[in-house]
Each structure stands twice: as C-alpha cells, then as structure tokens.
Scaffold this motif. Structure first.
Motif, PDB file in Angstrom:
ATOM      1  N   SER A 214       1.286   1.099 -12.145  1.00 39.34           N
ATOM      2  CA  SER A 214       0.867   2.288 -11.715  1.00 39.34           C
ATOM      3  C   SER A 214       1.825   3.424 -12.125  1.00 39.34           C
ATOM      4  CB  SER A 214       0.283   2.607 -10.325  1.00 39.34           C
ATOM      5  OG  SER A 214      -0.275   3.870 -10.220  1.00 39.34           O
TER       6      SER A 214
ATOM      7  N   GLU B   9      -4.864  -9.947   1.525  1.00 41.00           N
ATOM      8  CA  GLU B   9      -4.176  -8.759   2.169  1.00 41.00           C
ATOM      9  C   GLU B   9      -3.965  -9.061   3.716  1.00 41.00           C
ATOM     10  OE1 GLU B   9      -7.121  -5.121   2.007  1.00 41.00           O
ATOM     11  OE2 GLU B   9      -6.922  -5.329   4.045  1.00 41.00           O
TER      12      GLU B   9
ATOM     13  N   LEU C  46      -9.838  -0.599  -2.907  1.00 41.13           N
ATOM     14  CA  LEU C  46      -8.997  -0.919  -1.847  1.00 41.13           C
ATOM     15  C   LEU C  46      -9.847  -0.930  -0.523  1.00 41.13           C
ATOM     16  CD1 LEU C  46      -5.849   1.358  -2.185  1.00 41.13           C
ATOM     17  CD2 LEU C  46      -6.032  -1.099  -2.486  1.00 41.13           C
TER      18      LEU C  46
ATOM     19  N   TYR D 229      -0.235  -6.730  -0.372  1.00 43.19           N
ATOM     20  CA  TYR D 229      -0.961  -7.552  -1.046  1.00 43.19           C
ATOM     21  C   TYR D 229      -0.319  -8.501  -1.769  1.00 43.19           C
ATOM     22  CZ  TYR D 229      -4.006  -3.422  -0.287  1.00 43.19           C
ATOM     23  OH  TYR D 229      -4.731  -2.573   0.517  1.00 43.19           O
TER      24      TYR D 229
ATOM     25  N   SER E  46       0.699  -1.254  -0.022  1.00 39.99           N
ATOM     26  CA  SER E  46       0.026  -0.136   0.147  1.00 39.99           C
ATOM     27  C   SER E  46       0.760   1.308   0.047  1.00 39.99           C
ATOM     28  CB  SER E  46      -0.896  -0.067   1.225  1.00 39.99           C
ATOM     29  OG  SER E  46      -0.104   0.084   2.490  1.00 39.99           O
TER      30      SER E  46
ATOM     31  N   CYS F  94      -0.812  -4.269  -8.491  1.00 40.18           N
ATOM     32  CA  CYS F  94      -0.349  -3.140  -7.941  1.00 40.18           C
ATOM     33  C   CYS F  94      -1.523  -2.051  -7.507  1.00 40.18           C
ATOM     34  CB  CYS F  94       0.202  -2.160  -9.099  1.00 40.18           C
ATOM     35  SG  CYS F  94      -0.856  -1.431 -10.283  1.00 40.18           S
ATOM     36  N   VAL F  95      -1.166  -1.281  -6.556  1.00 44.00           N
ATOM     37  CA  VAL F  95      -1.956  -0.070  -5.936  1.00 44.00           C
ATOM     38  C   VAL F  95      -2.121   0.954  -7.156  1.00 44.00           C
ATOM     39  CG1 VAL F  95      -2.479   1.582  -4.255  1.00 44.00           C
ATOM     40  CG2 VAL F  95      -1.828  -0.874  -3.592  1.00 44.00           C
ATOM     41  N   HIS F  96      -3.415   1.240  -7.399  1.00 48.54           N
ATOM     42  CA  HIS F  96      -3.400   2.666  -8.281  1.00 48.54           C
ATOM     43  C   HIS F  96      -4.412   3.455  -7.439  1.00 48.54           C
ATOM     44  CE1 HIS F  96      -3.131   4.546 -12.109  1.00 48.54           C
ATOM     45  NE2 HIS F  96      -4.720   4.698 -12.183  1.00 48.54           N
TER      46      HIS F  96
ATOM     47  N   GLU G 255      -7.012   4.756  -5.450  1.00 54.77           N
ATOM     48  CA  GLU G 255      -7.955   4.015  -4.289  1.00 54.77           C
ATOM     49  C   GLU G 255      -8.526   2.659  -5.079  1.00 54.77           C
ATOM     50  OE1 GLU G 255      -8.743   5.396  -1.543  1.00 54.77           O
ATOM     51  OE2 GLU G 255      -7.244   6.967  -2.017  1.00 54.77           O
ATOM     52  N   HIS G 256      -7.487   2.218  -5.998  1.00 55.40           N
ATOM     53  CA  HIS G 256      -8.071   0.877  -6.270  1.00 55.40           C
ATOM     54  C   HIS G 256      -6.948   0.030  -6.241  1.00 55.40           C
ATOM     55  CE1 HIS G 256     -11.203   3.337  -8.215  1.00 55.40           C
ATOM     56  NE2 HIS G 256     -11.992   2.192  -7.955  1.00 55.40           N
ATOM     57  N   LEU G 257      -7.263  -1.459  -6.411  1.00 54.28           N
ATOM     58  CA  LEU G 257      -5.992  -2.461  -6.564  1.00 54.28           C
ATOM     59  C   LEU G 257      -6.118  -3.035  -8.016  1.00 54.28           C
ATOM     60  CD1 LEU G 257      -3.786  -3.963  -5.087  1.00 54.28           C
ATOM     61  CD2 LEU G 257      -5.394  -5.645  -4.639  1.00 54.28           C
TER      62      LEU G 257
ATOM     63  N   THR H 232       0.298  -2.209   4.470  1.00 55.07           N
ATOM     64  CA  THR H 232      -0.496  -3.319   4.052  1.00 55.07           C
ATOM     65  C   THR H 232       0.502  -3.972   2.842  1.00 55.07           C
ATOM     66  OG1 THR H 232      -2.555  -2.052   4.890  1.00 55.07           O
ATOM     67  CG2 THR H 232      -2.689  -3.955   2.945  1.00 55.07           C
TER      68      THR H 232
END
Length: 316
Positions: A132, A62, A109, A50, A43, A88-90, A92-94, A48
């Motif tokens: 991202s 998670e 997320l 993932y 994160s 990948c985290v992008h 507010e999204h995964l 966090t």
C-alpha cells in the motif's frame, strides 16, 4: 527489550522473541499456533497481526497483539486462492498476493469477507507481493515480469498502470523511498536476474531508470529474496550466495556480508537501527548483524536463534 515476531514455513507456527537492543540477542519467549505464517503484516494501530497461511488452500490468520508478548489467534479466514505469500493492509481492506495461482485478493478488514479477486494478465502469473503506497495498491508479479498499480473502488481492484520489466527478470519485492504523493523513487528486487531496478514513481505509475546487480563478480548462483531501505542504503538478502548486500541509492554495491545461515529470506532492521535480523530458512535460524546507523555498514553475524523454517521477521 523489543518484541519480535518470527514467521515460518514448514516450521512450528509463529515464534515470539525478545530482542536486546544492546547485544542484538534474540530470546524465544512464546509462540502462537498459526499455520504456515510465511509473511506478516500489522494493522494501522499495530494491535493486530495478520499472517498468511501459505498452503494450497490459502487463508489468513488474524492475531490479537494488544499484549505484544502474548499474541492470541482471533480467527482464520480463507482467501479462496492458492499459495499466499504476502499481504498488506490497504485502508479498510486487506490485500493478499498468491504465488500459487497468480491472484490478488481483497478482503474487508472487519469481516475477512473477500470482496474481489484479480489475476494479472500473463501466461503464468505469480503474484508475489502487495504494497500500500500513497493510496495505491502496488502488486509485484514475478511470473508476469511486471509491477501493477491498482486503485480500490467499492471493494474492487481496478488496474491503473503496468510497469513491464525485461523478460526473465522475475521481480519479487519492491521498496519505496519516503512517501511522495507527487513523485519519488522505488527499488525493485529481481529474483531471477539478481539485481535492483531503480524506478521513478509518480501519480501511481512506475518508470524504470536504471538497473544494478546485487552480486559481486564470481559470486555463486544467487536468488535474491528481500529488499529493505534504511538511511539512504539498500539491503538485499541473497539466497545461494547467503549474504546481505548493501548498496547505495544510486546502485553501487558497497558490501556483501555473510548472513551466518543458509537461504536467507526476509530481513528487518530493529527500531534502534543498530541491528539487522535475517531469517535463514534452510539453516532454521534467525541471525543478527550489527549495523552502524551513521554509515549503514554491517558487521559479521553476532549470534543466532534456532527457529525451524524461519522466513520472516517483524518488530512490534
């Protein structure tokens, strides 16, 4: 000591290790029962972790790593697709790439809820990686021989650009040079044609500008797996040849160093820049190679840690 997380496939879940910055040595200090965690992502606040669940019924695990040495599973949620290999985290999204059915999924997320699924246009798409970058979501598709750039709009994926590679390239992973909103460089690793394609990156679009092999003449059949940029050097792991190749940013192959294991997958450089760690899947080991931060030169493998099915290494 620095905490390292080691993902595996057909192994024993997630391994937690302590890395000695002076000797490079890894010591296993814990684990978490994550299922088939073949790739890992953090994160934004790095509290966090993932992990994909690389299985026919794809999912994401998670983990709470607010105490880095003692990860605990918060939840596991389904992706609804098959064979996830990267995430990948992008914002507010995964985002999750699925090799099995060639799809990219997008998840909130906060809830894990899937907001979109996209299958790239190709006869046999195999989405292999999502990155991202500069506000864009970049997806590498090995089966399509292409790299796609998407924007996220209201939880939906909207294709912005497509960069096609020669048929049979098998693009696997991409690495970007320093973030550059108005222009920059990217380096794309091919799995079937073992080389790096240099690309120009501007306004969310990629344009090839050159291609360089990562193997020396006479090398055995090779299937590159990972690409890392550090201090104006490119490092790739080459399965089959079982080496780490070091190239300059203009594509000159300067060094090929045995990993000390069999079938190297992911590799990572530790926070000091003095050690490169390689997950060797078939020999069930993570090895560490000394690295000179000033020159980028790698030394011979200095040691190994036994981890069944090792395929990913990340540092807290």
């Amino acid at each position: 000591m620095t905490t390292a997380y080691i993902g595996s496939i057909e192994g024993d879940g997630l391994t937690v290790a302590a890395a000695d910055p002076e000797t490079g040595a890894l010591t296993a200090v814990g684990s978490a029962p994550a299922r088939e965690p073949s790739f890992l992502a953090f994160s934004a606040d790095r509290r966090t972790l993932y992990a994909v669940v690389e299985a026919a019924e794809g999912a994401v695990t998670e983990l709470d790593i607010s105490d880095p040495a003692n990860p605990s599973i918060r939840r596991t949620f389904p992706t609804g697709q098959s064979g996830p290999t990267h995430l990948c985290v992008h914002g507010e999204h995964l985002a999750v790439a699925h090799y099995g059915d060639g799809t990219v999924t997008l998840h909130e997320l906060a809830t894990g809820e899937r907001t979109d699924v996209l299958r790239h246009e190709a006869d046999e798409p195999h989405a292999h990686q999502v990155v991202s970058q500069d506000g864009w979501l970049v997806a590498v598709d090995l089966g399509a021989d292409a790299v796609f750039t998407h924007r996220v709009d209201g939880g939906k994926l909207v294709q912005h650009a497509r960069c096609d590679l020669p048929a049979g390239t098998g693009p696997r992973h991409i690495a970007f040079q320093d973030s550059a909103l108005q222009g920059g460089r990217a380096y794309l690793l091919g799995e079937y044609v073992p080389g790096v394609t240099r690309l120009h990156w501007r306004d969310g679009a990629l344009t090839p500008v050159g291609h360089d092999l990562v193997t020396a003449p006479g090398a055995p059949e090779t299937f590159p797996a990972e690409i890392v940029l550090a201090d104006n050097h490119i490092y790739t792991t080459n399965r089959g040849e079982n080496v780490v190749a070091r190239l300059t940013l203009d594509g000159r192959l300067d060094q090929s160093v045995p990993t000390g294991g069999d079938w190297p997958r992911h590799c990572a450089i530790d926070p000091t820049g003095r050690w490169l760690y390689v997950a060797n899947q078939r020999s069930n080991t993570v090895t560490w190679l000394p690295r000179d931060p000033a020159t980028g030169v790698l030394g011979d493998a200095a040691g190994s840690l036994a981890v069944r099915g090792a395929c990913a290494v990340e540092f807290a």
